[in-house]
Write an enzyme that holds these catalytic residues in place. Structure first.
Site, PDB file in Angstrom:
ATOM      1  N   ARG A  61      25.595  -0.023 -18.641  1.00  0.00           N
ATOM      2  CA  ARG A  61      26.995  -0.250 -19.021  1.00  0.00           C
ATOM      3  C   ARG A  61      27.153  -1.282 -20.141  1.00  0.00           C
ATOM      4  NH1 ARG A  61      29.636  -0.278 -12.897  1.00  0.00           N
ATOM      5  NH2 ARG A  61      29.410   1.974 -12.599  1.00  0.00           N
TER       6      ARG A  61
ATOM      7  N   ASP B 253      42.221 -14.988  -6.908  1.00  0.00           N
ATOM      8  CA  ASP B 253      42.791 -16.013  -6.014  1.00  0.00           C
ATOM      9  C   ASP B 253      41.729 -16.760  -5.203  1.00  0.00           C
ATOM     10  OD1 ASP B 253      44.828 -14.456  -6.967  1.00  0.00           O
ATOM     11  OD2 ASP B 253      45.877 -14.239  -5.064  1.00  0.00           O
TER      12      ASP B 253
ATOM     13  N   HIS C 249      35.527  -4.821 -15.778  1.00  0.00           N
ATOM     14  CA  HIS C 249      35.367  -4.013 -14.578  1.00  0.00           C
ATOM     15  C   HIS C 249      34.916  -4.789 -13.349  1.00  0.00           C
ATOM     16  CE1 HIS C 249      34.786  -0.501 -12.200  1.00  0.00           C
ATOM     17  NE2 HIS C 249      33.487  -0.573 -12.176  1.00  0.00           N
TER      18      HIS C 249
ATOM     19  N   SER D 190      28.181  -2.065  -6.113  1.00  0.00           N
ATOM     20  CA  SER D 190      29.232  -2.897  -5.518  1.00  0.00           C
ATOM     21  C   SER D 190      29.389  -2.545  -4.036  1.00  0.00           C
ATOM     22  CB  SER D 190      30.559  -2.709  -6.249  1.00  0.00           C
ATOM     23  OG  SER D 190      30.928  -1.356  -6.234  1.00  0.00           O
ATOM     24  N   LEU D 191      28.965  -1.317  -3.686  1.00  0.00           N
ATOM     25  CA  LEU D 191      29.022  -0.930  -2.265  1.00  0.00           C
ATOM     26  C   LEU D 191      28.068  -1.760  -1.430  1.00  0.00           C
ATOM     27  CD1 LEU D 191      29.300   2.956  -2.528  1.00  0.00           C
ATOM     28  CD2 LEU D 191      31.092   1.243  -2.472  1.00  0.00           C
TER      29      LEU D 191
ATOM     30  N   HIS E 257      32.914  -2.169 -18.361  1.00  0.00           N
ATOM     31  CA  HIS E 257      32.519  -0.766 -18.261  1.00  0.00           C
ATOM     32  C   HIS E 257      32.879  -0.089 -19.586  1.00  0.00           C
ATOM     33  CE1 HIS E 257      32.152   3.327 -16.890  1.00  0.00           C
ATOM     34  NE2 HIS E 257      31.655   2.902 -15.747  1.00  0.00           N
TER      35      HIS E 257
ATOM     36  N   GLU F 245      33.413  -8.521  -4.143  1.00  0.00           N
ATOM     37  CA  GLU F 245      33.380  -9.021  -5.521  1.00  0.00           C
ATOM     38  C   GLU F 245      33.654 -10.520  -5.615  1.00  0.00           C
ATOM     39  OE1 GLU F 245      35.598  -6.493  -8.130  1.00  0.00           O
ATOM     40  OE2 GLU F 245      35.137  -7.696  -9.894  1.00  0.00           O
TER      41      GLU F 245
ATOM     42  N   ARG G 153      25.558  -5.779 -12.966  1.00  0.00           N
ATOM     43  CA  ARG G 153      25.497  -4.879 -11.817  1.00  0.00           C
ATOM     44  C   ARG G 153      25.174  -3.435 -12.243  1.00  0.00           C
ATOM     45  NH1 ARG G 153      28.934  -1.494  -9.361  1.00  0.00           N
ATOM     46  NH2 ARG G 153      30.899  -2.174 -10.269  1.00  0.00           N
TER      47      ARG G 153
END
Lengths: 449, 231
Positions: free
Chosen positions: A150, A77, A221, A268-269, A98, A252, A263
């Site tokens: 990945r 969105d 992912h 992502s943290l 992933h 994200e 990544r």
């Protein structure tokens, strides 16, 4: 844990929540962002929130694809709203798949499983289940084997499936799968070190990981791309780092970009903990002097029109039909492997679906908790995001990180060491700009493991 | 296999309710949420229910399925052992429409036990370390996803909406037994009350309903003992 801690701290600081308000549009002009337009699920009312500053933590767009680890709510969105308002999106071609999603469901079986010693196996390798012997990854990445990055593992799984060595042997990457073998790790390691993973396998596939291998396939992912931001989370309106005053993003939805084209696990943290904080700090600084800007007399006219068309336009197209078509074409033609032919088909299909979306009709006429209407609006966002992914992937004629072009298999630093900025230039037209990649310590080099 | 799915419907304005019945061909390993989404996509888009993550992390699709509170995304058709699937909203919370209930009272109850970390001393400059053993004491109650399945399965809560309810106790337990937290006094004031812990009659419905398998009744007993010992 992080999510709950954040919620608890918000309660502590008496943050006012507008639960189940769906932000559907942003008010942005040539200099700044002045607020958002939201739909209140409980009442069906469209509300205008005028604001000095807006922060987007709206997440990614995994639901563009048929197999994803992402929540149903992750429909791109925030990115689509900005794109529609003329803001650019950065690096949309870089989508991380992933390697180990639960078969059909896409639910994530995290790296922890292979970190503890899990091994991927194809149909020729079934006798080795439980033996701890190497699987097909040993030939792909001799040193790190199943712990290769990945994107490489996802491609290796597709290669096995396409060569007829998937468990079904069908050659169809859409439905075939491989096994993740944890059996040799034993009950203790599986139960104490991998509780979530074993719970998922038992609950959703009725597979007992202590005695059976887990059916897995690559799952969409993570979005490396998104709203371009600077290091303080300020959303940028062009490739020359001009900020949109008062508009912030992190997580994200944003593209800082710390992840480049691919990544690393757990990073992502960084997006949420580091850049969320930096954005918040800059926002408080900005708010000290910011004033409410000028907004249109009817900032909600576009959204009201959309809702009216969807509910009362008499359209005959079905939301689910269009969504499934989009997800299939994106998964099969703009997914793990790409080439010009497939991406062109994906792009053209998405443009057709966007056309058909104009004819979507929603049966539910109720203003109260109309989830059918919300899903129809979300499909509109998904289609716009899918369009930017396919277009960005089509124009990048090289392979880099998670973007793998069969027709351009090599990394091409001479021409493509740059970020893609995609902007809407017309109803069916996009424009591209580019920004140089900032490289500090680590020079790009071939990834050999 | 063929299943008969009965879904509770309630009009948002009039409150009129009924069950709608759908016959579906399903795989025994399909999840109830998937079947519901298929019905919504193909048969009747107006069925209202909450969903998000689809794998037991967000807790938004807690509902009563064949008489037991559970997450629709975590329930396989084969778990239900039969071909009749009856889906109803959580009990004890006001139905807003179909399967959507008002979670505000649930969240308001949570607020009464100061549901956030209160440091023992002034804000630390570095991380506060904790041993594995210290963490284990409250590990179970950190798993709560606030889906509401426990509180809405509790007869004590059904009969008295002022009762704090098991989910709130789980949150209180998570902080009271955290070695780094110093907010006992504020929390115990709410817990040590006739609408607090003492209205729990150890019926175990909450423990049975919890999709995260938290031993809720045990956590409540630990809180009761802790409060008595402090007196």
């Amino acid at each position: 844990m992080i999510l709950h801690t954040l919620f608890e701290q918000c309660l502590k600081h008496e943050v006012r929540f507008f639960n189940e308000f769906y932000v559907l549009d942003m008010m942005v002009d040539d200099t700044a962002c002045h607020g958002v337009v939201a739909y209140e699920l409980a009442t069906g009312e469209v509300q205008v929130f005028q604001a000095k500053a807006v922060f987007f933590g709206t997440g990614g767009y995994g639901r563009v694809f048929s197999i994803t680890s992402n929540a149903h709510a992750l429909t791109g969105d925030g990115m689509a709203m900005a794109f529609r308002r003329g803001l650019p999106l950065e690096d949309m071609e870089f989508v991380q798949f992933h390697p180990t999603g639960l078969r059909k469901l896409g639910i994530l079986v995290s790296e922890a499983a292979r970190g503890e010693g899990g091994i991927l196996r194809n149909r020729e390798d079934l006798d080795n289940i439980g033996s701890g012997k190497d699987g097909f990854m040993a030939a792909v990445a001799p040193t790190v084997k199943d712990l290769a990055p990945r994107d490489m593992v996802s491609r290796a799984i597709y290669n096995e499936i396409q060569a007829g060595r998937g468990i079904e042997g069908s050659g169809d990457t859409g439905s075939d799968y491989v096994y993740l073998d944890l059996v040799h790790l034993g009950a203790d390691v599986i139960n104490t070190k991998l509780p979530d993973i074993s719970h998922f396998a038992r609950k959703y596939l009725a597979v007992e990981p202590i005695t059976e291998p887990i059916p897995v396939q690559p799952t969409a992912h993570y979005a490396m791309g998104g709203l371009p931001t600077d290091l303080d989370g300020r959303v940028l309106r062009d490739s020359k780092n001009t900020p949109v005053n008062g508009l912030y993003a992190a997580g994200e939805v944003a593209c800082v970009s710390v992840h480049g084209a691919n990544r690393l696990g757990t990073n992502s943290l960084v997006d949420i903990v580091v850049f969320g904080r930096r954005a918040g700090r800059d926002m408080t600084r900005y708010l000290k002097t910011a004033e409410l800007g000028h907004i249109d007399p009817e900032p909600d006219a576009f959204i009201r029109g959309e809702i009216d068309r969807l509910q009362k336009g008499g359209g005959q197209e079905n939301v689910a039909t269009l969504r499934i078509e989009m997800q299939k074409v994106m998964m099969s033609r703009s997914g793990v492997y790409r080439n010009e032919e497939n991406l062109t088909i994906a792009r053209n299909t998405i443009l057709e679906l966007r056309e058909r979306y104009r004819q979507v009709g929603v049966g539910d006429q109720s203003p109260y908790y109309n989830t059918e209407l919300v899903e129809a609006i979300e499909l509109g966002f998904l289609l716009d995001v899918a369009w930017t992914i396919a277009e960005s992937a089509l124009q990048r004629t090289e392979s880099r990180g998670a973007h793998s072009r069969v027709d351009y298999p090599d990394r091409d630093d001479e021409n493509w060491l740059k970020h893609t900025f995609i902007t809407m230039a017309g109803e069916n037209e996009v424009r591209f700009d580019f920004k140089p990649v900032s490289i500090t310590k680590f020079q790009p080099k071939p990834r050999v493991y | 296999m063929q299943v008969t799915v009965e879904i509770y419907r309630q009009d948002a304005e009039t409150g009129a309710s009924r069950f709608d019945t759908f016959i579906r061909e399903v795989d025994p390993k399909d999840r109830v949420l998937d079947v519901m989404m298929e019905i919504k996509d193909q048969d009747d888009g107006s069925i209202a229910f909450r969903k998000s993550c689809g794998h037991g992390v967000c807790g938004s699709d807690a509902m009563m399925i064949n008489g037991i509170n559970r997450l629709a995304c975590q329930t396989l058709i084969q778990d239900l052992k039969g071909s009749l699937i009856r889906i109803e909203p959580l009990k004890g919370l006001k139905v807003l429409r179909d399967l959507i209930v008002d979670m505000d009272p649930f969240l308001a109850s949570l607020q009464k036990v100061t549901p956030y970390f209160i440091p023992k001393t002034t804000a630390p400059v570095r991380e506060q370390k904790q041993s594995i053993a210290e963490r284990q004491i409250f590990d179970d109650t950190t798993k709560c996803i606030m889906c509401g399945a426990c509180t809405s399965s509790c007869p004590s809560y059904w009969s008295n909406g002022e009762y704090l309810g098991p989910a709130t106790f789980v949150k209180a337990h998570r902080f009271i037994f955290d070695s780094r937290d110093g907010g006992d006094a504020e929390r115990i004031e709410a817990l040590d009350d006739r609408d607090g812990l003492w209205r729990c009659h150890s019926i175990f419905n909450c423990t049975d309903a919890c999709p995260r398998d938290i031993k809720i009744t045990q956590a409540i007993s630990e809180l009761k003992r802790y409060i008595v010992a402090r007196r």
